[in-house]
Design an enzyme around this catalytic site. Sequence first.
Site: not given
Ligand code: ZN
Length: 244
Positions: A100, A117, A125, A130, A151, A189, A215-216, A233
Amino acid sequence: MVLSLDLRRYRNIVVLTGAGISVASGVRPFRGPNGIWNEWDIERCATRTALEQSPQLVWQTFGPLRKQLQTTQPNAAHRALARFEQSLNKHQRFTLITQNIDGLHQIAGTRNLVEFHGSLRQSRCSDDTCEQSSFVDQRAHTETLPTCPTCGKPLRPDIVLFEESIPAWAEAHAKRSLRECDFFLAVGTSGTVFPAAAFARTAQMLGARTMLVNLEPHSEADSAFEEQQIGRAEELLPTLLGVA
Ligand SMILES: [Zn+2]
């Protein structure tokens, strides 16, 4: 009735969470029947190419979601995981890997956290070379394109877009924790898609006890999950983890 698991004998506990854990907090999932991806043109607004060609469009897409997150709070499931981590003894290690991007585990207080993720609550940036590191950013940036304080190039939400890979450190951290894992728990999940299925398989092959809370139920006979608890959950975890 759900019974509390006795997890004191496990030394390396790894938990993977997906969209289902945040539903009770009002966070809409990206995938599935009511998923955000059904309404968005992914190619146009959520890819690496989109970021390079039109970063403003990426902000117009994710900015409103970031705004919603400002008023979103962790639920009983996020809090149970944080309390559980705090309750462990010094010989036990805990790693929480989440798919998530809502940042709710961080707010709940989980310490050893891998946001696989990224986090929509952070900006960084758009130039990977950078020196500006990722930072917490409350602003939605839907009106004007924000620029890097170091930058001057465009900022971007610190999330993994389509056409991008999982950050190397996150992948390495997840793999390392799975190698030593003796109890693997996936929450919210489906257990059949990447990375949940692969993580569970790795943990199982290395001898870990594997459990799904969702849930499933999973439907595959060859599932890597030896046990499953079907339900919400936020209702199951406080009792299962013994922190109700
Ligand atoms: Zn930067």
